[in-house]
Design an enzyme around this catalytic site. Structure first.
Site, PDB file in Angstrom:
ATOM      1  N   THR A 963       0.805  -1.216   0.000  1.00  0.00           N
ATOM      2  CA  THR A 963       0.000   0.000   0.000  1.00  0.00           C
ATOM      3  C   THR A 963       0.839   1.266   0.000  1.00  0.00           C
ATOM      4  O   THR A 963       0.373   2.312  -0.454  1.00  0.00           O
ATOM      5  CB  THR A 963      -0.938   0.011   1.220  1.00  0.00           C
ATOM      6  N   CYS A 964       2.074   1.186   0.502  1.00  0.00           N
ATOM      7  CA  CYS A 964       2.901   2.392   0.517  1.00  0.00           C
ATOM      8  C   CYS A 964       3.307   2.794  -0.899  1.00  0.00           C
ATOM      9  O   CYS A 964       3.649   3.950  -1.149  1.00  0.00           O
ATOM     10  CB  CYS A 964       4.130   2.194   1.380  1.00  0.00           C
ATOM     11  N   PHE A 965       3.292   1.828  -1.823  1.00  0.00           N
ATOM     12  CA  PHE A 965       3.618   2.126  -3.223  1.00  0.00           C
ATOM     13  C   PHE A 965       2.389   2.038  -4.130  1.00  0.00           C
ATOM     14  O   PHE A 965       2.517   2.180  -5.349  1.00  0.00           O
ATOM     15  CB  PHE A 965       4.677   1.154  -3.745  1.00  0.00           C
TER      16      PHE A 965
END
Length: 997
Positions: A963-965
């Site tokens: 989710t961070c990317f």
């Protein structure tokens, strides 16, 4: 066999063949003569047409007159000389009139800026009109409605392809019916073409450029008549030759239905029958009916040549497969033959079924349906899913009389939300568990289930003979329904009549005596005598000094989030007890003889104030109805609002700041200064969206901030706003939000394009902000501090009820007490939750009191009463203001990236699968990939980084995400069915892991 027998048989066969040849020759000759007669008539018709057209000289008007008429229609007749001098002598030249005038400096000086703007707008309308005309002509719409179809469309507000694509399917069906297109196949055909048009416009494709429009205008019927005559004449001659040729090779089969072959077929193939024909195609279905929803269905189509040989199919054969359900095209995947020689003539089609009902499957070759197409397939709903099944008109507290049967209507749904049939099953059936409040003793009520098969309506009748308070749970099998928990108040007949009188009284001065057991979270050693006053809007608890002077102790609003907890019987007072909690102040505990009457009266007042049901959809409908009733005005006049696009926020604020509440109730007709455009709804929608961006985007007005640096973070009022941003701007923002809600209540849906923090929404409706709000509003702070304190031992951390404030250089500025003398009170494991709640008040509530007050003033004082907003919790309020998440697959396709060497087959399957997703499933997919189910106001285009589809080094495994990317990792799969199954498991169980970062 004797020789004479063989001779006689030979003679018989010979005679039969001669007779057959004679019949064939007779039929061929007759066909040849008939075709020659037709050819002669065609030649005669062409000659007459050429004479007539050459005599008429076009369409009855010269091109110069057409240009003059166009200028008159747009009130530009006074610049006719300028247009003629610029060299515009035909409608095709109108498209370049601006360029012609600009190139001629002398002419360009004769026009004022306003005249040039009017001319530019007229050319734009002209271009849009003939672009629409060209699209309709290309798709043969004039064959369905031959007379003045453009004028008929304009009567419905359709003057361009953009306005046509902006109409909903229901509106298009209604327009077509008004125009006389009632044939179901024709309506479906136009629906399909409009869906293709919308997809093209979403992807930024143009229907026609200027060059194509000029060519179309020159080739219009009635234009360039002399060349057109010769074209018609030559076409007629060629048609005659082709007709005679066809007559020659198809003499014996002139009566047989024949489809013109595919363009890739050669002349030899055409003459020998070696091309695919619709009547020589066969469909094999991979399932037996009846089938239920939730599966990926496949079928195969085999194509054969006219001579019966297998026809090798490919992309160039113009094979079209369309699947329509309730007027909406269903996504499908086509796979052509593999390496097996026996399947060179086979294509396979796959699609996923989520909605029950009838599906029409059309299969066409070269624009013609194959045999028996369109096919009709019916899919039944799946089994009842308790998580989707619940009560209609749900109430958290049900009140009825003892000994009387009370009906509860259950809406039975399957996993995909389809209305499911109820079937008697010994393994799965509806059942109710009831226990007495306080004592938790089980009670078995008398229940009866009545099911209407035709309406698929299920009613559970409950009868309880014992008076009191009960807690009930309804389940299907062993799984609780989605709203299956509720309280039951069983009253005597006299108590129920008393409650009905309480609710029906025009004046409400009801009060009941009670004993106060706890207040502000502290137990009272000696219970106080108090009085509970109840009205349609609030419950007030008062005590009296000397039996004369009243003192208000606390007040609770009559709203869905004011809850009663039944605590059984107090042993000392021998009275039934209850606690009241509204989520914004500490609980209050009372003991009262009339407890059941108090709660029943409150419940009836509540249902009356929210429209009779506690479900979100019912409350929303009631909210809209009340807003319309409150601000009803017989006048339908519009209010002109002029704004400057370059200074949108301030010019909009100045334009409406002196408006009265009645003026805010009128429909705004927006005009952007310096722009020509009529506001039929589109301009005002654009104004609302741009204004919301200016108001609520932290990068624009700086009135709001994010607690995190993530551009997808939720927005919150800025307590450190710039000095030039006055508090009055928050009042204006509240008015804009109220105006959006009012417009939606008037069936002119207008959503607030903002992603507000949950703590801010909670404060708008008076809910208490707790440390749990950090999880959504400030996830970084929640992860690094809040969650750590909540889940660990804090005895050795030497923390106090205070907060240290540092400057931008990391230097300690001051220490702030979260509660009185907080720096002297240590935080322990017993009081750490109170510390976290105090921290939430300090960070998310106290700094924005002024901003919140002005926002509520604008929201409540003009349009939206606070008692109506209090029907909703913070999550429902966001849905009411911002709408449910809508996800455009076309937008998703346009704004994503692909990393690595992911299989094109998997990508095709991915788009097919998610095209069939429900809104909830799409929300889960976006949440699984990005960490949030909500998109930025600009949709997928504003996600930063964009969603990345990448390959995973596994096979037939679960997808994973980072989710961070915003990265979704897709393994390779052996079939779309396996892929579909694995993706659903991942997005539904993704909060349990799957490499989420």
């Amino acid at each position: 066999m004797p020789s004479h027998g063989r001779i006689s048989m030979f003679r018989a066969i010979t005679q039969r063949r001669l007779l057959g040849f004679s019949n064939w020759f007779t039929m061929a000759y007759a066909t040849w003569v008939r075709r020659c007669k037709i050819a002669g008539l065609v030649v005669l018709f062409c000659i007459m047409t050429m004479v007539l057209l050459s005599g008429r000289g076009g369409n009855g008007k010269s091109e110069a007159i057409e240009v003059k008429d166009w200028l008159s229609e747009n009130n530009l007749g006074y610049i006719e000389d300028v247009v003629v001098q610029a060299g515009v002598t035909s409608l095709a030249g109108v498209l370049h009139v601006e360029k012609y005038i600009q190139n001629n400096k002398k002419l360009s000086r004769t026009l004022t800026r306003e005249q040039y703007g009017l001319l530019k707008m007229a050319v734009k309308k002209f271009s849009e009109k003939y672009e629409l005309d060209m699209w309709l002509t290309m798709h043969s719409f004039h064959l369905d409605i031959p007379k003045d179809y453009l004028k008929k469309f304009q009567a419905f507000g359709i003057s361009s392809v953009q306005s046509l694509s902006g109409k909903t399917d229901a509106e298009i069906e209604e327009i077509l019916s008004h125009l006389g297109v009632t044939n179901e196949m024709k309506v479906m055909k136009w629906m399909v073409k409009l869906h293709h048009l919308r997809d093209d416009l979403y992807e930024g494709k143009k229907v026609a450029d200027t060059k194509a429009l000029i060519y179309y205008l020159k080739q219009r019927p009635g234009n360039n008549s002399s060349s057109l005559c010769w074209k018609i004449f030559l076409t007629g001659i060629i048609s005659c030759l082709v007709a005679m040729l066809v007559a020659g090779w198809s003499m014996a089969n002139a009566h047989y239905y024949q489809v013109f072959p595919d363009p890739k077929a050669s002349i030899y193939g055409f003459l020998t029958g070696r091309y695919a024909t619709p009547h020589h195609s066969r469909v094999t279905w991979d399932w037996h009916e009846p089938q239920t929803v939730g599966k990926t269905m496949t079928f195969g189509v085999k194509f054969y040549e006219k001579n019966g040989s297998p026809y090798p199919v490919s992309d160039g054969d113009h094979i079209l497969v369309e699947i329509i359900h309730e007027g909406v095209m269903v996504a499908r995947t086509l796979e052509f033959a593999g390496k097996d020689p026996s399947e060179v003539n086979l294509i396979r089609c796959s699609f996923t079924v989520h909605k029950s009902g009838t599906y029409k499957i059309s299969i066409m070759v070269g624009g013609r349906h194959i045999k028996d197409s369109p096919f009709t397939k019916v899919f039944e709903p799946g089994p009842i899913d308790p998580s989707k099944t619940g009560f209609t008109h749900y109430n958290s507290t049900v009140v009825f009389s003892s000994g009387m049967s009370h009906p509860l209507v259950i809406d039975t749904r399957d996993h995909f939300g389809n209305l499911a049939a109820y079937k008697n099953d010994n393994k799965a059936f509806f059942k109710i568990k009831v226990k007495e409040a306080g004592s938790n003793e089980r009670y078995t009520p008398i229940t009866q289930i009545v099911y209407n098969v035709l309406e698929k309506k299920l009613v559970m009748h409950i009868k309880i003979d014992k008076e009191g308070c009960f807690q009930a749970m309804v389940s299907y099998g062993d799984i609780k329904l989605k709203n299956g928990e509720f309280d039951i108040l069983v009253l005597s007949a006299s108590e129920l009549n008393k409650v009905k009188k309480n609710v029906s009284k025009p004046k409400h001065n009801l009060y009941y005596e009670a004993r106060l057991l706890s207040l502000n979270g502290e137990k009272i050693e000696k219970p106080k005598k108090v009085y509970v006053y109840i009205s349609p809007k609030q419950i007030t608890i008062k005590e009296f000094y000397l039996k004369i002077y009243p003192k208000k102790l606390c007040t609770f609003r009559v709203c869905p989030w004011t809850k009663f907890i039944f605590n059984g019987i107090d042993d000392t007072l021998e009275l039934p007890t209850m606690s009241i909690d509204d989520g914004s102040q500490p609980q209050v505990e009372l003991a009262a003889k009339d407890r059941n009457t108090i709660v029943a009266t409150f419940s009836c007042f509540l249902l009356k104030s929210i429209g009779g049901s506690e479900t979100f959809s019912d409350k929303r409908d009631f909210f809209y109805h009340e807003i319309r009733t409150l601000h009803y005005r017989p006048s339908h006049s519009c209010l002109q609002v002029k704004v400057d696009r370059s200074q949108l926020l301030m010019s909009s604020y100045k334009a409406v700041r002196n408006f009265s509440p009645s003026m805010w109730c009128k429909r705004f007709e927006i005009t952007f200064i310096g722009e020509q455009g009529l506001d039929w709804g589109g301009v005002s929608r654009e104004w609302f969206e741009c204004l919301c961006k200016e108001l609520f985007d932290p990068n624009c007005s700086q009135l709001f901030i994010r607690f995190t640096n993530n551009p997808q973070g939720l927005v919150h009022p800025n307590p450190k706003r710039p000095p030039d941003k006055k508090a009055k701007m928050y009042e204006f923002a509240g008015k804009v939000v109220g105006k959006c809600l009012f417009e939606s209540s008037c069936r002119r849906t207008q959503l607030v394009k903002a992603r507000f923090s949950r703590s801010f929404l909670a404060q708008l409706i008076g809910l208490r902000v707790t440390y749990k709000h950090f999880e959504t509003d400030d996830p970084d702070f929640y992860t690094t501090k809040i969650s750590y304190i909540e889940n660990n031992d804090v005895e050795d951390m030497e923390m106090t009820f205070s907060e240290e404030v540092y400057n931008e250089h990391g230097q300690l500025v001051k220490v702030v007490d979260l509660i009185p003398n907080g720096s002297r009170i240590p935080v322990t494991n017993n009081n750490k939750i109170q510390y976290l709640d105090a921290l939430a008040q300090y960070r998310m509530v106290s700094p924005i009191k002024e901003e919140l007050e002005h926002f509520l003033k604008g929201l409540n004082s003009e349009l939206i009463p606070d008692n109506l907003l209090s029907m909703f919790d913070e999550n429902e309020l966001e849905l009411l203001m911002c709408g449910t998440g809508t996800y455009s697959i076309a937008d998703f396709k346009l704004h994503h990236t692909i990393n690595g060497t992911i299989s094109s087959k998997v990508i095709d399957w991915f788009w097919t699968i998610i095209a069939s997703f429900t809104e909830e499933q799409m929300a889960r997919l976006i949440q699984f990939t990005t960490g949030s189910s909500l998109l930025p106001p600009g949709g997928f285009a504003e996600l930063n980084p964009k969603i990345q589809l990448s390959s995973a080094p596994t096979f037939n495994n679960l997808p994973s995400s980072h989710t961070c990317f915003n990265q979704l990792c897709l393994p390779d799969y052996d079939s779309m069915k396996t892929f579909h199954k694995m993706l659903l498991i991942a997005i539904n169980e993704g909060n349990q892991g799957f490499a989420m970062a």
